[in-house]
Structures are given as structure tokens and as C-alpha cells.
Design an enzyme around this catalytic site. Structure first.
Site, mmCIF file in Angstrom:
data_model
loop_
_atom_site.group_PDB
_atom_site.id
_atom_site.type_symbol
_atom_site.label_atom_id
_atom_site.label_comp_id
_atom_site.label_asym_id
_atom_site.label_seq_id
_atom_site.Cartn_x
_atom_site.Cartn_y
_atom_site.Cartn_z
ATOM 1 N N ASP A 1 31.675 -0.436 -63.721
ATOM 2 C CA ASP A 1 32.456 -0.964 -62.604
ATOM 3 C C ASP A 1 33.326 0.148 -62.022
ATOM 4 O O ASP A 1 34.009 0.859 -62.761
ATOM 5 C CB ASP A 1 33.320 -2.134 -63.072
ATOM 6 C CG ASP A 1 33.854 -2.928 -61.894
ATOM 7 O OD1 ASP A 1 33.159 -3.027 -60.868
ATOM 8 O OD2 ASP A 1 34.984 -3.446 -61.996
ATOM 9 N N HIS B 1 42.369 -1.905 -51.811
ATOM 10 C CA HIS B 1 42.582 -2.549 -53.118
ATOM 11 C C HIS B 1 43.333 -1.608 -54.055
ATOM 12 O O HIS B 1 44.325 -1.989 -54.687
ATOM 13 C CB HIS B 1 41.235 -2.948 -53.720
ATOM 14 C CG HIS B 1 41.322 -3.444 -55.144
ATOM 15 N ND1 HIS B 1 41.867 -4.662 -55.471
ATOM 16 C CD2 HIS B 1 40.951 -2.864 -56.319
ATOM 17 C CE1 HIS B 1 41.808 -4.818 -56.797
ATOM 18 N NE2 HIS B 1 41.260 -3.743 -57.325
ATOM 19 N N GLU C 1 37.332 -10.855 -58.650
ATOM 20 C CA GLU C 1 37.285 -9.657 -57.803
ATOM 21 C C GLU C 1 36.004 -9.712 -56.984
ATOM 22 O O GLU C 1 34.900 -9.814 -57.538
ATOM 23 C CB GLU C 1 37.355 -8.367 -58.630
ATOM 24 C CG GLU C 1 38.747 -8.109 -59.187
ATOM 25 C CD GLU C 1 38.922 -6.735 -59.820
ATOM 26 O OE1 GLU C 1 37.892 -6.095 -60.160
ATOM 27 O OE2 GLU C 1 40.080 -6.305 -59.975
ATOM 28 N N GLU D 1 33.151 -8.137 -55.159
ATOM 29 C CA GLU D 1 32.506 -6.825 -55.171
ATOM 30 C C GLU D 1 31.042 -6.976 -54.738
ATOM 31 O O GLU D 1 30.480 -8.069 -54.733
ATOM 32 C CB GLU D 1 32.526 -6.211 -56.585
ATOM 33 C CG GLU D 1 33.929 -6.056 -57.157
ATOM 34 C CD GLU D 1 33.979 -5.166 -58.394
ATOM 35 O OE1 GLU D 1 33.055 -4.337 -58.590
ATOM 36 O OE2 GLU D 1 34.944 -5.299 -59.165
ATOM 37 N N ASP E 1 33.810 -9.738 -60.519
ATOM 38 C CA ASP E 1 34.331 -9.113 -61.744
ATOM 39 C C ASP E 1 35.573 -9.907 -62.180
ATOM 40 O O ASP E 1 36.696 -9.550 -61.868
ATOM 41 C CB ASP E 1 34.671 -7.647 -61.436
ATOM 42 C CG ASP E 1 35.332 -6.933 -62.599
ATOM 43 O OD1 ASP E 1 35.069 -7.314 -63.740
ATOM 44 O OD2 ASP E 1 36.108 -5.990 -62.346
ATOM 45 N N ARG F 1 44.549 -10.676 -65.583
ATOM 46 C CA ARG F 1 45.547 -9.659 -65.204
ATOM 47 C C ARG F 1 46.616 -9.427 -66.253
ATOM 48 O O ARG F 1 47.124 -8.308 -66.388
ATOM 49 C CB ARG F 1 46.211 -10.068 -63.885
ATOM 50 C CG ARG F 1 45.266 -10.234 -62.720
ATOM 51 C CD ARG F 1 44.504 -8.976 -62.436
ATOM 52 N NE ARG F 1 43.651 -9.134 -61.258
ATOM 53 C CZ ARG F 1 42.726 -8.252 -60.909
ATOM 54 N NH1 ARG F 1 42.497 -7.172 -61.641
ATOM 55 N NH2 ARG F 1 41.999 -8.465 -59.830
ATOM 56 N N GLN G 1 45.052 -7.407 -68.977
ATOM 57 C CA GLN G 1 44.820 -6.069 -68.406
ATOM 58 C C GLN G 1 46.106 -5.237 -68.387
ATOM 59 O O GLN G 1 46.123 -4.073 -68.778
ATOM 60 C CB GLN G 1 44.288 -6.226 -66.972
ATOM 61 C CG GLN G 1 43.894 -4.924 -66.290
ATOM 62 C CD GLN G 1 43.329 -5.169 -64.872
ATOM 63 O OE1 GLN G 1 43.156 -6.315 -64.447
ATOM 64 N NE2 GLN G 1 43.041 -4.102 -64.164
ATOM 65 N N LYS H 1 38.284 -7.615 -68.805
ATOM 66 C CA LYS H 1 37.120 -7.677 -67.929
ATOM 67 C C LYS H 1 35.846 -8.033 -68.688
ATOM 68 O O LYS H 1 34.827 -8.334 -68.078
ATOM 69 C CB LYS H 1 36.887 -6.299 -67.286
ATOM 70 C CG LYS H 1 38.098 -5.717 -66.584
ATOM 71 C CD LYS H 1 38.201 -6.220 -65.165
ATOM 72 C CE LYS H 1 39.188 -5.391 -64.367
ATOM 73 N NZ LYS H 1 39.187 -5.769 -62.952
ATOM 74 N N THR I 1 31.118 -11.457 -65.995
ATOM 75 C CA THR I 1 30.870 -10.919 -64.650
ATOM 76 C C THR I 1 29.766 -11.771 -64.057
ATOM 77 O O THR I 1 28.724 -11.950 -64.696
ATOM 78 C CB THR I 1 30.394 -9.446 -64.728
ATOM 79 O OG1 THR I 1 31.375 -8.681 -65.434
ATOM 80 C CG2 THR I 1 30.179 -8.851 -63.345
ATOM 81 N N GLU J 1 46.077 -9.465 -55.246
ATOM 82 C CA GLU J 1 46.529 -8.945 -53.954
ATOM 83 C C GLU J 1 46.934 -10.070 -52.999
ATOM 84 O O GLU J 1 47.940 -9.966 -52.306
ATOM 85 C CB GLU J 1 45.409 -8.136 -53.298
ATOM 86 C CG GLU J 1 45.115 -6.806 -53.951
ATOM 87 C CD GLU J 1 43.907 -6.171 -53.273
ATOM 88 O OE1 GLU J 1 44.081 -5.501 -52.260
ATOM 89 O OE2 GLU J 1 42.784 -6.384 -53.767
HETATM 90 CA CA CA Z 1 36.474 -4.517 -60.608
#
Ligand code: CA
Length: 416
Positions: A125, A132, A197, A199, A231, A235, A238, A251, A255, A361
């Protein structure tokens, strides 16, 4: 480029994801058929194994479609991929003489179950969206140090887990993990800050030997196609674990990808240049031609029992690095790449507040929760929420769509 007309009527509609121009690759099963390769056309799926058995298509001496993955086709290489696309275009074109024979191998999309379209060899990834990276960096490290010092010089990434890549429609269990507030001791329990996320995933179609570097142009030729990719990210896990080695359990739990691989050929008319370079890239990363794509992307949230609502819209053309650059960088040390490797683009966010590709975000770390039409708000995902990614490139009277990438959030397991 205009719509290529097909004798499959539903493929000529302006709002189908799957016109003759697209021909994406998936794996399907029915009540009577084992999982096998299929191609989406309008609201139908073409049974590639049956087509091959019937002698209407052949890519070599051995059958390659009567298996639950496209890896065998990938390994035949780009010239066979082009031959496959050419033959399918002939068979499905409006004036195809084989129409009656091919029609017997079409199955309604409503009757099939879709599976992972390929065996994921490894998953890497990246972090190639500048908006971002700037937004997240501002929240985690302050505006002055938002972009890491290496960011404008190379596509940074981490090695993820192939074992938990799942197809759209698979439920996602909220992960447990270590969490630590600023003034607390660490505790273990369900993530309270579960996020998605948005992507794009690039599917690597051919392999390299260990020690074999790639040019960006060679890397582009190796890409079999693209999927939408979520993904899923915890948080709070993380924030505590990522220093200094980057994401791990935050993560690793899931996925999701969309069920159809949209080929690089189908996206060819939609190539777009990467943004202006603030710093010149080293020669091995310079792109010889436009390498990203104009693909409109949407994020849809559906609370349990509620309506679907678009919470963000953006475009893949916002990325600073292309998948070809990421692949060239990946191989630059001598790292061997395999057919079936999956490369996540990094979260796709645009400059506008409603063009942000994750809740971290969109809610700015929970400070400005997203307001939903039903009166609820979301800083992060709740149990029962379904998160859906959609995307398409727009041609003249047709579109190249990906199909949805959806997943519903299940409560965390009780764990001591
Ligand atoms: Ca990602």
C-alpha cells in the site's frame, strides 16, 4: 472514443458500467457452476470457461478460464492480453456472426455470485495522494511537518497483507487492538476510530526476477488492470503502533476490492498527466507519458436500515505518483514482483473539503463530524454501517465502470 455497439442490448445503455469498451475480468459462480472466469457485458456475465470449451476462444494449448482466478491469463503476458481483448470485442460486437453461439454462454448478473477475481500474491500500500498526505500529516505532526521530507522524492509505501484482501460484499469485523490515549496506559479492545480509505488498486500481471530493475514504461506494460480498493484502517490502533515502522495491525485486518479487474486497455483513452512536480524526480522515476487516469470516484455511506448517501467525491487524477512509478520504485532495489501483486494507490483526496477519501480527513480527526441526511453524524464508522466505493471514467456516450466495492461493519469479537 465513442461507444462500441454490442448485440448485448444492455451494454449499449449510457449508464451501464460495462459497455463493450470495458470488458472487465471477474470470477463468478452460480447454483450449478463452480467458480470460473467471467467477463461483464451490460447486465450479463460471459462464461469464459464455456466459451473456451466451445472453441470460440483460445489463448494457447492449455485451457486458462476454467479456474477461479485470472492469474493464469496474466502470466501469458501483454500480447496475449491484447489478443483476448480483440477476440472478445469481435464476438460481442453488434455485427458478430457468432452471436447465437455466444449468447448461450451469457448469464444474468442477478444469478451470479462474485468472488475475488485473482489470487493476491502480495499486497503493498502506497501513500501517493498529496492532499491526503498533507491533511493527515497536519493532524498527526502539525502543518509545518505535514509532508514527510522524502515524500516529494519517492512514492512511499509499506508491505501489507494479501491474506485479508476480500471481495466486495464481504462483511468486515471491527478489529480489536492496543489503544492508548495521550495520558493513559495502553489498553486492549475494539477500535473506536474505524475508518475507510478510498484507493485504486493496480494488479501486476507479469513477474520480475529478483535483482531485475524496471523502467517506468516497462512497469506500466506489466499492469494487467485496476480495481477499486478500500484500505480499512483503525486510526486509534494506528496512532499508537505506527512509530517508527508504519502501519501494522491498524491495516492488517481487512482490505476490500471491487469484483471486476478493469484492464489498462479499457482505461487507455482516459490517461491524464500527474500534477506539476515541485521537485524534479530522479531519472528512474520520471514518467515518459501520462500515467494516471481521469476516473471519477464516490464514497457512499449507508447506516444500518438507512438510505445510501454520497459523503465524498473525488478523482484519481489527483494522485502525485502513478501505479507505474510505484511499481518501478518497488522493483528498484531488486525486489522481485509477482503476477497477482496488488498495489494500493494511497488514499485519493482532492483539494475540496468534500473530496476527502477517508473519515479521518472528512471529520478532521473527529472535530467536525460528517452530518448525514437522517440526522445522525459520523466521525468514524459505526457497527452496521455499509461503506461503498464506486468509480468510472466518462467517455462520449459511455462509461468505464468498476462495479461497487462494498463492505458492512460487524461488531468486534469479545476478546479477553
Ligand atoms: Ca492506505
Amino acid at each position: 472514443m465513442t461507444l462500441l455497439p454490442s448485440w448485448v442490448e444492455s451494454a449499449n445503455s449510457t449508464d451501464t458500467d460495462f459497455p463493450l469498451n470495458n470488458l472487465p475480468y471477474g470470477v463468478f459462480s452460480t447454483n450449478s457452476l463452480e467458480p470460473r472466469c467471467g467477463v461483464a457485458i451490460g447486465d450479463m456475465v460471459l462464461d469464459m470457461a464455456a466459451l473456451e470449451e466451445d472453441g470460440l476462444i483460445s489463448l494457447g494449448d492449455e485451457p486458462v478460464f476454467d479456474v477461479p482466478c485470472w492469474n493464469d491469463v496474466m502470466e501469458l503476458g501483454p500480447s496475449r492480453w491484447a489478443a483476448l481483448r480483440e477476440r472478445l470485442t469481435e464476438l460481442l460486437a453488434a455485427d458478430a456472426p457468432e452471436q447465437a453461439q455466444v449468447a448461450g454462454h451469457l448469464i444474468s448478473m442477478s444469478e451470479v455470485r462474485l468472488h475475488l477475481p485473482f489470487v493476491v500474491s502480495e499486497f503493498t500500500d502506497f501513500y501517493a495522494g498529496r492532499h491526503h498526505a498533507t491533511n493527515v500529516g497536519t493532524m498527526f505532526r502539525g502543518a509545518e511537518n505535514a509532508l514527510p521530507p522524502n515524500w516529494l522524492h519517492m512514492p512511499i509505501g509499506y508491505n501489507g497483507r494479501a491474506s485479508t484482501v476480500v471481495v466486495s460484499g464481504t462483511d468486515i469485523r471491527r478489529p480489536n487492538g492496543q489503544i492508548k490515549g495521550p495520558d493513559e496506559s495502553p489498553s486492549f479492545g475494539p477500535s473506536q476510530r474505524l475508518d475507510f480509505e478510498l484507493e485504486l488498486g493496480a494488479v501486476v500481471g507479469t513477474s520480475t526476477e529478483m535483482g531485475q530493475p524496471l523502467t517506468v514504461a516497462e512497469a506500466d506494460e506489466m499492469i494487467f488492470g485496476y480495481v477499486l480498493l478500500n484500505d480499512w484502517s483503525a486510526r486509534d490502533i494506528q496512532a499508537w503502533e505506527y512509530q517508527p515502522l508504519g502501519p501494522f495491525q491498524a491495516k492488517a485486518f481487512a482490505t476490500s476490492i471491487s469484483p471486476w479487474i478493469v484492464s489498462r486497455h479499457a482505461l487507455e483513452p482516459f490517461r491524464a498527466p500527474t500534477p506539476d512536480r515541485e521537485r524534479a524526480l530522479l531519472p528512474y522515476l520520471q514518467e515518459p507519458s501520462p500515467m494516471i487516469y481521469n476516473i471519477e470516484l464516490s464514497v457512499i455511506l449507508q447506516p444500518e436500515g438507512g438510505e445510501q448517501e454520497v459523503i465524498a467525491r473525488t478523482n484519481y487524477d489527483q494522485m502525485y505518483y502513478s501505479a507505474a512509478q510505484q511499481l518501478a520504485h518497488h522493483a528498484s532495489s531488486g525486489c522481485a514482483m509477482n503476477a497477482g501483486d496488488l498495489l494500493g494507490s494511497g488514499t485519493v483526496s482532492g483539494p475540496e473539503e468534500d473530496a476527502r477519501g477517508c473519515l479521518l480527513e472528512l471529520s478532521w480527526g473527529g472535530k467536525t463530524p460528517v452530518k448525514l441526511q437522517n440526522g445522525e453524524t459520523r466521525s468514524f464508522l459505526e457497527d452496521g454501517d455499509t461503506l461503498i466505493l464506486t468509480g468510472h471514467a466518462s467517455g462520449d456516450g459511455y462509461r468505464i465502470g468498476f462495479g461497487a466495492c462494498a463492505g458492512a461493519v460487524l461488531p468486534a469479537l469479545d476478546w479477553p
